[in-house]
Design an enzyme around this catalytic site. Structure first.
Site, PDB file in Angstrom:
ATOM      1  N   ASP A   1      -7.648  -8.334   4.083  1.00 34.66           N
ATOM      2  CA  ASP A   1      -7.109  -7.029   4.451  1.00 34.66           C
ATOM      3  C   ASP A   1      -7.951  -5.869   3.916  1.00 34.66           C
ATOM      4  O   ASP A   1      -7.566  -4.709   4.066  1.00 34.66           O
ATOM      5  CB  ASP A   1      -5.663  -6.903   3.947  1.00 34.66           C
ATOM      6  CG  ASP A   1      -4.744  -7.925   4.600  1.00 34.66           C
ATOM      7  OD1 ASP A   1      -4.793  -8.058   5.836  1.00 34.66           O
ATOM      8  OD2 ASP A   1      -3.993  -8.604   3.879  1.00 34.66           O
TER       9      ASP A   1
ATOM     10  N   GLY B   1      -0.221 -11.521  -0.274  1.00 39.20           N
ATOM     11  CA  GLY B   1      -0.181 -10.159  -0.796  1.00 39.20           C
ATOM     12  C   GLY B   1      -1.481  -9.784  -1.483  1.00 39.20           C
ATOM     13  O   GLY B   1      -2.284 -10.659  -1.839  1.00 39.20           O
ATOM     14  N   ASN B   2      -1.703  -8.481  -1.665  1.00 40.67           N
ATOM     15  CA  ASN B   2      -2.890  -8.020  -2.367  1.00 40.67           C
ATOM     16  C   ASN B   2      -2.710  -6.581  -2.804  1.00 40.67           C
ATOM     17  O   ASN B   2      -1.988  -5.807  -2.184  1.00 40.67           O
ATOM     18  CB  ASN B   2      -4.150  -8.168  -1.496  1.00 40.67           C
ATOM     19  CG  ASN B   2      -3.915  -7.698  -0.067  1.00 40.67           C
ATOM     20  OD1 ASN B   2      -3.760  -6.506   0.187  1.00 40.67           O
ATOM     21  ND2 ASN B   2      -3.848  -8.636   0.869  1.00 40.67           N
TER      22      ASN B   2
ATOM     23  N   TYR C   1      14.090  15.187 -12.223  1.00 41.81           N
ATOM     24  CA  TYR C   1      14.305  13.811 -12.655  1.00 41.81           C
ATOM     25  C   TYR C   1      13.180  13.427 -13.608  1.00 41.81           C
ATOM     26  O   TYR C   1      12.055  13.866 -13.442  1.00 41.81           O
ATOM     27  CB  TYR C   1      14.304  12.882 -11.444  1.00 41.81           C
ATOM     28  CG  TYR C   1      14.568  11.425 -11.749  1.00 41.81           C
ATOM     29  CD1 TYR C   1      15.860  10.906 -11.737  1.00 41.81           C
ATOM     30  CD2 TYR C   1      13.514  10.569 -12.058  1.00 41.81           C
ATOM     31  CE1 TYR C   1      16.094   9.568 -12.018  1.00 41.81           C
ATOM     32  CE2 TYR C   1      13.746   9.224 -12.342  1.00 41.81           C
ATOM     33  CZ  TYR C   1      15.041   8.725 -12.322  1.00 41.81           C
ATOM     34  OH  TYR C   1      15.274   7.410 -12.606  1.00 41.81           O
TER      35      TYR C   1
ATOM     36  N   SER D   1      -9.610 -13.224  -1.798  1.00 40.96           N
ATOM     37  CA  SER D   1      -8.847 -13.841  -0.703  1.00 40.96           C
ATOM     38  C   SER D   1      -8.389 -15.252  -1.073  1.00 40.96           C
ATOM     39  O   SER D   1      -9.191 -16.064  -1.558  1.00 40.96           O
ATOM     40  CB  SER D   1      -9.727 -13.908   0.546  1.00 40.96           C
ATOM     41  OG  SER D   1      -9.009 -14.468   1.618  1.00 40.96           O
ATOM     42  N   GLY D   2      -7.104 -15.529  -0.860  1.00 45.60           N
ATOM     43  CA  GLY D   2      -6.605 -16.893  -0.959  1.00 45.60           C
ATOM     44  C   GLY D   2      -6.680 -17.525  -2.333  1.00 45.60           C
ATOM     45  O   GLY D   2      -6.661 -18.752  -2.452  1.00 45.60           O
TER      46      GLY D   2
ATOM     47  N   HIS E   1       4.271  -9.555   1.724  1.00 46.76           N
ATOM     48  CA  HIS E   1       5.084 -10.205   2.759  1.00 46.76           C
ATOM     49  C   HIS E   1       6.526 -10.343   2.260  1.00 46.76           C
ATOM     50  O   HIS E   1       7.164 -11.370   2.467  1.00 46.76           O
ATOM     51  CB  HIS E   1       4.494 -11.569   3.128  1.00 46.76           C
ATOM     52  CG  HIS E   1       3.240 -11.488   3.917  1.00 46.76           C
ATOM     53  ND1 HIS E   1       3.186 -11.751   5.264  1.00 46.76           N
ATOM     54  CD2 HIS E   1       1.983 -11.136   3.563  1.00 46.76           C
ATOM     55  CE1 HIS E   1       1.948 -11.592   5.704  1.00 46.76           C
ATOM     56  NE2 HIS E   1       1.196 -11.226   4.690  1.00 46.76           N
TER      57      HIS E   1
ATOM     58  N   HIS F   1      -0.275  -4.558  -0.243  1.00 47.30           N
ATOM     59  CA  HIS F   1       0.241  -5.219   0.963  1.00 47.30           C
ATOM     60  C   HIS F   1       1.054  -6.432   0.515  1.00 47.30           C
ATOM     61  O   HIS F   1       0.602  -7.206  -0.313  1.00 47.30           O
ATOM     62  CB  HIS F   1      -0.914  -5.648   1.860  1.00 47.30           C
ATOM     63  CG  HIS F   1      -0.493  -6.505   3.012  1.00 47.30           C
ATOM     64  ND1 HIS F   1       0.542  -6.152   3.863  1.00 47.30           N
ATOM     65  CD2 HIS F   1      -0.934  -7.711   3.451  1.00 47.30           C
ATOM     66  CE1 HIS F   1       0.690  -7.095   4.777  1.00 47.30           C
ATOM     67  NE2 HIS F   1      -0.183  -8.049   4.551  1.00 47.30           N
TER      68      HIS F   1
ATOM     69  N   SER G   1      -9.984  -9.919  -0.377  1.00 49.45           N
ATOM     70  CA  SER G   1      -8.850 -10.066   0.541  1.00 49.45           C
ATOM     71  C   SER G   1      -9.282  -9.742   1.973  1.00 49.45           C
ATOM     72  O   SER G   1     -10.047  -8.801   2.188  1.00 49.45           O
ATOM     73  CB  SER G   1      -7.743  -9.097   0.112  1.00 49.45           C
ATOM     74  OG  SER G   1      -6.795  -8.978   1.133  1.00 49.45           O
TER      75      SER G   1
ATOM     76  N   HIS H   1       3.934  -7.573  11.516  1.00 46.72           N
ATOM     77  CA  HIS H   1       3.114  -7.997  10.393  1.00 46.72           C
ATOM     78  C   HIS H   1       3.879  -7.780   9.087  1.00 46.72           C
ATOM     79  O   HIS H   1       4.574  -8.695   8.646  1.00 46.72           O
ATOM     80  CB  HIS H   1       1.785  -7.226  10.442  1.00 46.72           C
ATOM     81  CG  HIS H   1       0.768  -7.701   9.461  1.00 46.72           C
ATOM     82  ND1 HIS H   1      -0.566  -7.491   9.611  1.00 46.72           N
ATOM     83  CD2 HIS H   1       0.902  -8.367   8.293  1.00 46.72           C
ATOM     84  CE1 HIS H   1      -1.221  -8.023   8.597  1.00 46.72           C
ATOM     85  NE2 HIS H   1      -0.355  -8.550   7.793  1.00 46.72           N
TER      86      HIS H   1
END
Lengths: 239, 239, 239, 239
Positions: free
Chosen positions: A79, A31-32, A233, A48-49, A100, A98, A77, A174
């Site tokens: 992405d 995710g990112n 609301y 990234s990672g 998963h 993003h 990332s 994806h």
């Protein structure tokens, strides 16, 4: 480049990435979340990672909207080009996420829109949450992450979907992206909402396989309770 | 035998076993994690039937690769001969994990490979996660745990599956094993990834029973983003 | 009556009840755990309808095996006559648990045995977990909780099921009971195991609706690894 | 208006709203709980769209039963007119809850009653949990939240359902409401019970699609164990 703004944005984006993890929308380094400067020249995004446990706000990566690293010891990332393309084409968007998360991923893997079955969905997303087409082999083997962004834009333009009214998409096989006109934090909140809506739709379809959609008038009512000039609301409309 | 290395490996394997419990991949005394010394002569593994709550790193059991206890007051995990056989036949593997995580077990009990439905799977496992054949009565009544290892090897050799590209297997009517060329900790991370992928595939198949597999080009792309000489995910490839 | 033994048993049963709550097998005041004195004259059980949050060990209720309250300011669990009848007819049982854990309840409500699909099940329960017949209207309107116990006994006798080899039952349209020859704590551990096994079987049946049962030889192997004179799981068989 | 009573009620309703969040029945700002004064002139309810994390008891909103704000700097929950209408027509009800808990919402979205499949359900709800009809376009475009209340009342009157015996309803394509004759806290407890029962019914229907309903005599027995003059569950009936 305003250094103070960048510093604040790094902190905001870092906190939003942690929230992604706390909401259990991402395990490991998955995710990112990104945010953008006011002049819309620079994007801050998760490296990234890198693990959520060890990451600090200083690890956040600054890139320009052509995906050049401006300030970081880290790779951004993978992405990143998907994020920058969405920002470029949507001047109102302030944060992109993003994930998963499993129910949203399942709808994406199944290649299906998430049907609008009720008010929880209608409160937040105007219409079924769209699932894009598959990328072609050329698109995958070319600038893949940029092309992912292009396929999202293509789907919204072709189907006349408004990015503000539909702040989410499923990329086929994806997973989900969400965004917000308010902030990166708000985009993470929408990623959790999307997962909840995806779960409810999954259960609903099993209980009643013939169910197609909720009442259209109910959709309009609930969306407009929370959005637009007649929304009532929350507290911002307090007289 | 390097006593210092063994002491460190016991600590590493102990922490990896606790992580298995913290990830909620094992209840009670279920599951086990092992690691191996650099000379590949000794394996350290969880003791059999000892609770995660009371276990200390000193309870870890040292065996040689013929399953003889070298140093311990405890019996090693009953699955020890499965672990040692996998290490013997795969000189690169540094950690092995066995769990009873429910979604992965369900696919194993159903006797089905986990289909590759999307990028979450493709990022981590190259192809469907394989499910072995049943053991014969002779294999079960003979050296059962050793034969479990043989059936895994047979499946990978017969189907030309690479242990590095596919660091997971489902033993039919039993459950998952995962391994890593990096460390026992990394093998536990893969056990969690496998459970997440098994869950997503379960949901996907319910939403779209006709779905067979994700696009092959997408599989290649995502696997190669994270693995091999052209990988560009993470920080290790930083120019 | 040995006051010291009763005091210790109250504490043990209290802790076992809390564990039921910590394992998330019971919400609100649901579920109950009991234990029995060595002379098998007195049973200690959770009071009826008392919250896990406010309960202390002193709230535990002592009854004799004819369901008379011996020592308490509280009413015992309404399920007391089911517990006492099981103890009376099974001189080895030391602890009994009743829960409303959702997967086990679902199999009970569906009126189906939990099929033995794999080794997780076989390690703990010898054969499918049985579901009783419905109680007749007379049995329900009569001494209902006593009759619930009778229906359990009837099922085990009629089908020649051994209470030690099958420490669990589903009462049709109601829910699970588990028991242990070791302790009330151990019976709670089995209630968690049952819920896990019920969940895995639920998933398995969805993935592969044609699956009937795991290999019989594998069942025997796994049960005998953990139970009986030739067991070799755990530490108690250490040479 | 008794200021002391209002102050206490605000605290009670605030705590009940937090409990809703702690039970994981509501994410973000979703869901709302209300309570009523003894003279049944004033209702205290969660403010609209305020986060559970930042909310204090002073943020609770006091309205009269015609939905006029009596004391607050905040807007009340948009669902206020549904709550007030239920209170007006049910002089015994002391607390009302609305959630978006996923299993209950799924049954509401599917437009189905939750079938009574077993004793967990029968202990708490007398008969299947009803799902209302859809609101008409006129009802939606008119006083929507008031009309939601009217549709609930219509369903209970038409089908001769008692609000005390059935303290829950599913509003079609929307979600659940629960209430209690005891307190707002008790209504939240019922919202959790409803979610648990909705989950169990979902699983049951998948395991056994032919299952229609539990035995009627068993329903009566379990409901009367916990409710009415002959109830014998809990401590209040202690002789």
């Amino acid at each position: 480049m305003n250094k103070e703004e960048i510093e604040l944005l790094k902190k905001e984006v870092f906190e939003a990435n942690l929230l992604l993890h706390n909401y259990k929308l991402a395990i490991h380094t998955w995710g990112n979340v990104s945010g953008i400067t006011k002049d819309r020249k620079y994007m801050v995004i998760k490296p990234s990672g890198v693990s959520y446990e060890t990451m600090t706000y200083k690890d956040m990566v600054v890139v320009d909207l052509d995906n050049n690293i401006i300030d970081s010891k880290n790779n951004p990332s993978t992405d990143t080009p998907t994020h920058t393309l969405i920002y470029k084409n949507n001047p109102k968007i302030k944060g992109i996420v993003h994930t998963h998360s499993p129910y949203a991923v399942a709808w994406a893997q199944a290649g299906k829109n998430i049907p609008l079955f009720g008010t929880t969905h209608a409160d937040n997303f105007y219409g079924p949450v769209p699932c894009t087409r598959e990328l072609s082999d050329e698109e995958i083997n070319g600038e893949y992450e940029h092309n992912t962004g292009l396929v999202i834009l293509e789907h919204f333009i072709k189907n006349k979907i408004d990015f503000s009214a539909m702040p989410a998409v499923l990329v086929k096989e994806h997973g989900p992206f969400t965004w917000s006109d308010k902030s990166s934090k708000s985009a993470v909140d929408l990623a959790l909402t999307l997962e909840e809506v995806a779960k409810m739709a999954f259960f609903t379809q099993i209980i009643n396989p013939k169910k197609i959609s909720a009442n259209k008038t109910l959709q309009e009512k609930h969306y407009s309770r929370k959005h637009g000039v007649n929304s009532y609301y929350g507290q911002s409309n307090k007289k």
